[in-house]
Design a protein around this motif. Structure first.
Motif, PDB file in Angstrom:
ATOM      1  N   SER A 200       0.855  -1.027   0.339  1.00  0.00           N
ATOM      2  CA  SER A 200      -0.166  -0.032   0.125  1.00  0.00           C
ATOM      3  C   SER A 200       0.717   1.633   0.280  1.00  0.00           C
ATOM      4  O   SER A 200       0.761   2.255  -0.401  1.00  0.00           O
ATOM      5  CB  SER A 200      -1.248  -0.017   1.225  1.00  0.00           C
ATOM      6  N   TYR A 201       2.002   1.440   0.429  1.00  0.00           N
ATOM      7  CA  TYR A 201       2.939   2.393   0.685  1.00  0.00           C
ATOM      8  C   TYR A 201       3.227   2.502  -0.604  1.00  0.00           C
ATOM      9  O   TYR A 201       4.318   3.632  -0.927  1.00  0.00           O
ATOM     10  CB  TYR A 201       3.893   2.626   1.651  1.00  0.00           C
ATOM     11  N   MET A 202       3.899   1.559  -0.975  1.00  0.00           N
ATOM     12  CA  MET A 202       4.752   1.634  -2.616  1.00  0.00           C
ATOM     13  C   MET A 202       3.403   2.159  -3.583  1.00  0.00           C
ATOM     14  O   MET A 202       3.714   2.730  -4.194  1.00  0.00           O
ATOM     15  CB  MET A 202       4.829   0.181  -3.329  1.00  0.00           C
ATOM     16  N   ALA A 203       2.246   1.190  -3.283  1.00  0.00           N
ATOM     17  CA  ALA A 203       1.211   2.088  -4.592  1.00  0.00           C
ATOM     18  C   ALA A 203       0.486   3.443  -3.976  1.00  0.00           C
ATOM     19  O   ALA A 203       0.637   4.174  -4.750  1.00  0.00           O
ATOM     20  CB  ALA A 203       0.077   1.715  -3.846  1.00  0.00           C
ATOM     21  N   GLY A 204       1.016   4.326  -2.573  1.00  0.00           N
ATOM     22  CA  GLY A 204       0.589   5.466  -2.549  1.00  0.00           C
ATOM     23  C   GLY A 204       1.610   5.979  -3.444  1.00  0.00           C
ATOM     24  O   GLY A 204       1.686   7.591  -3.216  1.00  0.00           O
ATOM     25  N   SER A 205       3.031   6.122  -2.614  1.00  0.00           N
ATOM     26  CA  SER A 205       4.134   6.500  -2.823  1.00  0.00           C
ATOM     27  C   SER A 205       3.823   6.698  -4.633  1.00  0.00           C
ATOM     28  O   SER A 205       4.497   7.952  -5.125  1.00  0.00           O
ATOM     29  CB  SER A 205       5.407   5.983  -2.897  1.00  0.00           C
ATOM     30  N   ILE A 206       3.758   5.775  -5.617  1.00  0.00           N
ATOM     31  CA  ILE A 206       3.518   5.615  -6.870  1.00  0.00           C
ATOM     32  C   ILE A 206       2.767   6.605  -7.158  1.00  0.00           C
ATOM     33  O   ILE A 206       2.319   7.297  -7.816  1.00  0.00           O
ATOM     34  CB  ILE A 206       3.621   4.284  -7.596  1.00  0.00           C
ATOM     35  N   SER A 207       1.906   6.458  -6.986  1.00  0.00           N
ATOM     36  CA  SER A 207       0.777   7.619  -6.875  1.00  0.00           C
ATOM     37  C   SER A 207       0.591   9.247  -6.887  1.00  0.00           C
ATOM     38  O   SER A 207      -0.185  10.185  -7.171  1.00  0.00           O
ATOM     39  CB  SER A 207      -0.282   7.361  -5.593  1.00  0.00           C
ATOM     40  N   SER A 208       1.264   9.474  -5.936  1.00  0.00           N
ATOM     41  CA  SER A 208       2.132  10.909  -5.397  1.00  0.00           C
ATOM     42  C   SER A 208       2.463  11.406  -6.131  1.00  0.00           C
ATOM     43  O   SER A 208       3.073  12.972  -6.814  1.00  0.00           O
ATOM     44  CB  SER A 208       2.989  11.027  -3.933  1.00  0.00           C
ATOM     45  N   TYR A 209       3.331  10.595  -7.376  1.00  0.00           N
ATOM     46  CA  TYR A 209       4.034  11.111  -8.970  1.00  0.00           C
ATOM     47  C   TYR A 209       3.012  11.952 -10.008  1.00  0.00           C
ATOM     48  O   TYR A 209       3.014  11.684 -10.764  1.00  0.00           O
ATOM     49  CB  TYR A 209       4.892  10.366  -9.717  1.00  0.00           C
ATOM     50  N   HIS A 210       1.851  11.615  -9.605  1.00  0.00           N
ATOM     51  CA  HIS A 210       0.606  10.841 -10.816  1.00  0.00           C
ATOM     52  C   HIS A 210       0.013  12.411 -10.089  1.00  0.00           C
ATOM     53  O   HIS A 210      -1.077  12.207  -9.124  1.00  0.00           O
ATOM     54  CB  HIS A 210      -0.010   9.979 -11.041  1.00  0.00           C
ATOM     55  N   ASP A 211      -1.318  12.870 -11.234  1.00  0.00           N
ATOM     56  CA  ASP A 211      -2.363  14.159 -11.127  1.00  0.00           C
ATOM     57  C   ASP A 211      -3.389  12.903 -10.748  1.00  0.00           C
ATOM     58  O   ASP A 211      -3.688  11.903 -10.540  1.00  0.00           O
ATOM     59  CB  ASP A 211      -2.183  15.088 -12.131  1.00  0.00           C
ATOM     60  N   THR A 212      -3.705  14.152  -9.772  1.00  0.00           N
ATOM     61  CA  THR A 212      -5.712  13.203  -8.914  1.00  0.00           C
ATOM     62  C   THR A 212      -6.333  12.994 -10.734  1.00  0.00           C
ATOM     63  O   THR A 212      -7.085  11.170  -9.785  1.00  0.00           O
ATOM     64  CB  THR A 212      -5.894  14.561  -8.333  1.00  0.00           C
ATOM     65  N   LYS A 213      -6.808  13.131 -11.433  1.00  0.00           N
ATOM     66  CA  LYS A 213      -7.422  12.721 -12.440  1.00  0.00           C
ATOM     67  C   LYS A 213      -7.007  11.977 -13.249  1.00  0.00           C
ATOM     68  O   LYS A 213      -7.365  10.626 -13.413  1.00  0.00           O
ATOM     69  CB  LYS A 213      -7.198  14.188 -13.553  1.00  0.00           C
ATOM     70  N   SER A 214      -4.873  11.252 -13.567  1.00  0.00           N
ATOM     71  CA  SER A 214      -4.580   9.693 -13.468  1.00  0.00           C
ATOM     72  C   SER A 214      -4.777   8.864 -12.932  1.00  0.00           C
ATOM     73  O   SER A 214      -5.296   7.957 -13.226  1.00  0.00           O
ATOM     74  CB  SER A 214      -2.737  10.165 -13.956  1.00  0.00           C
ATOM     75  N   VAL A 215      -5.315   9.367 -11.122  1.00  0.00           N
ATOM     76  CA  VAL A 215      -4.954   8.070  -9.689  1.00  0.00           C
ATOM     77  C   VAL A 215      -6.904   7.770 -10.023  1.00  0.00           C
ATOM     78  O   VAL A 215      -7.269   7.057 -10.455  1.00  0.00           O
ATOM     79  CB  VAL A 215      -5.199   8.757  -8.980  1.00  0.00           C
ATOM     80  N   PHE A 216      -7.524   8.245 -10.114  1.00  0.00           N
ATOM     81  CA  PHE A 216      -9.502   8.268 -10.486  1.00  0.00           C
ATOM     82  C   PHE A 216      -9.430   7.694 -11.978  1.00  0.00           C
ATOM     83  O   PHE A 216     -10.194   6.771 -11.934  1.00  0.00           O
ATOM     84  CB  PHE A 216     -10.289   9.872 -10.682  1.00  0.00           C
ATOM     85  N   LEU A 217      -8.948   7.983 -13.077  1.00  0.00           N
ATOM     86  CA  LEU A 217      -9.025   6.867 -13.911  1.00  0.00           C
ATOM     87  C   LEU A 217      -8.257   5.449 -14.431  1.00  0.00           C
ATOM     88  O   LEU A 217      -9.007   5.054 -14.419  1.00  0.00           O
ATOM     89  CB  LEU A 217      -8.333   8.087 -15.070  1.00  0.00           C
ATOM     90  N   ALA A 218      -7.436   6.402 -13.228  1.00  0.00           N
ATOM     91  CA  ALA A 218      -6.173   4.203 -13.551  1.00  0.00           C
ATOM     92  C   ALA A 218      -7.977   3.348 -12.529  1.00  0.00           C
ATOM     93  O   ALA A 218      -7.424   1.946 -12.512  1.00  0.00           O
ATOM     94  CB  ALA A 218      -5.769   4.697 -12.772  1.00  0.00           C
ATOM     95  N   VAL A 219      -8.097   4.110 -11.185  1.00  0.00           N
ATOM     96  CA  VAL A 219      -9.116   3.367  -9.741  1.00  0.00           C
ATOM     97  C   VAL A 219     -10.269   2.891 -10.871  1.00  0.00           C
ATOM     98  O   VAL A 219     -10.340   1.918 -10.913  1.00  0.00           O
ATOM     99  CB  VAL A 219      -9.482   3.906  -9.251  1.00  0.00           C
ATOM    100  N   GLY A 220     -11.069   3.726 -11.889  1.00  0.00           N
ATOM    101  CA  GLY A 220     -11.708   3.176 -12.333  1.00  0.00           C
ATOM    102  C   GLY A 220     -12.491   2.359 -13.148  1.00  0.00           C
ATOM    103  O   GLY A 220     -12.698   1.437 -13.062  1.00  0.00           O
ATOM    104  N   ILE A 221     -10.737   2.649 -14.278  1.00  0.00           N
ATOM    105  CA  ILE A 221     -11.298   1.761 -15.184  1.00  0.00           C
ATOM    106  C   ILE A 221     -10.259   0.657 -14.317  1.00  0.00           C
ATOM    107  O   ILE A 221     -10.604  -1.491 -14.633  1.00  0.00           O
ATOM    108  CB  ILE A 221      -9.125   1.525 -15.788  1.00  0.00           C
TER     109      ILE A 221
END
Length: 336
Positions: A200-221
């Motif tokens: 979970s920490y690794m997933a959060g660290s990688i997500s911190s390098y991307h904008d919110t729109k990209s994270v939401f899009l990846a979660v939805g897909i």
């Protein structure tokens, strides 16, 4: 004209200052006459546009403008060109001895209802553990994505990412290779919790390098893909459990390709190579999700033993997180 017709002198009333001698007016930043004037600095002249040319002069020039896509304004601790996000962790999925069982299909008429009830209870238990793992990961991703100070801290302390990577590898190998800790309570829950926190920490660290729109899009897909694959595995007659050799080869190919990609991108960032690797990883782990889901359901040639709920939850959880991370890398690389 008499002397009295002239205007009074300045040192006499009403012009004379009251209360003492007249004080000179304050200086306005200009030196008095006869004082040496400051001149330009001697050669060589400074090359920096922000270096003042005269003593007391504020720094000239304009602050460096933010480049397109920079998430922080000038002067922010996180300003500057961000490093590329870390690659998703990849360990080839393995199936240790004692995990799989073979035989007739459990849903066939040859099995009685007691066996079917045990399998259903096993499936419910696995998905409850999986739901708890996904909630923890979603919390980490949300905090690391929306809380700005946390994002800055993560980017300034990348060593913590590699510490979590080491915890992830160690706990993964122990849970996969050691049957005793995997089946013994509460050791299996403790190891699974450490594994979940690390990933979970690794997933959060990688997500911190991307904008919110990209994270939401990846979660939805990812959610759509996982639901579609699960429904497909419950309804299809295709047996993925017979293709153990194929999935072993796919896992090794992803592992070797990941090492080569990390080495190449560490020297020079190549967007199309990053996108190709991310797309390949998303496809491969979608197939792994279908394979592990059918092993969990148990209505095919091979199935996971009812005692291996920790291994079943771990396998499906890793597949889902890897799909999310690869999709996030793919979307992020396309936006760079």
């Amino acid at each position: 004209m008499s002397r009295s017709d002239y205007p009074p002198a300045y040192d006499s009333p009403p012009y004379a200052p009251q209360g003492g001698p007249h004080q000179p007016p304050p200086a306005y930043g200009f030196p008095a006459y006869g004082v040496p004037q400051p001149g330009p600095p001697s050669a060589p002249y400074p090359n920096d546009s922000n270096t003042p040319l005269f003593p007391g002069q504020p720094g000239g020039g304009y602050p460096p403008a933010a480049y397109s896509g920079q998430p922080y304004p000038y002067g922010h601790p996180g300003a500057g060109y961000p490093a590329p996000p870390p690659m998703p962790p990849v360990i080839p999925p393995t199936l240790p001895s004692g995990v799989l069982t073979s035989g007739d299909e459990f849903a066939a008429s040859g099995r009685n209802w007691s066996d079917l009830g045990i399998r259903h209870a096993f499936i419910r238990k696995v998905y409850m553990v999986l739901a708890a793992q996904l909630l923890v990961t979603a919390g980490f991703v949300a905090v690391f994505t929306f809380v700005e100070p946390v994002k800055v801290f993560i980017k300034q302390n990348q060593a913590l990412y590699w510490v979590s990577y080491a915890v992830y590898i160690v706990t993964h190998l122990v849970l996969v290779c050691c049957q005793g800790p995997r089946r013994k309570f509460p050791c299996n829950i403790i190891l699974l919790s450490l594994f979940t926190l690390a990933l979970s920490y690794m997933a959060g660290s990688i997500s911190s390098y991307h904008d919110t729109k990209s994270v939401f899009l990846a979660v939805g897909i990812t959610a759509v893909v996982c639901i579609a694959v699960t429904i497909f595995c419950f309804q299809t007659k295709v047996d993925f459990t017979k293709c153990q050799g194929l999935f072993c080869v796919l896992g090794m190919v992803m592992f070797v390709t990941g090492i080569i990609t990390v080495i190449v991108l560490s020297f020079k960032y190549i967007p199309w190579l990053h996108m190709l690797y991310a797309a390949m990883g998303a496809i491969v782990f979608t197939l792994f999700l279908a394979y592990h889901t059918q092993l969990l359901i148990g209505n095919r040639k091979h199935s996971i033993s009812e005692e291996e709920y920790v291994f079943a939850a771990l396998s499906i959880y890793v597949d889902i997180i890897q799909i999310f991370l690869f999709l996030l890398q793919l979307i992020g690389a396309s936006n760079r």
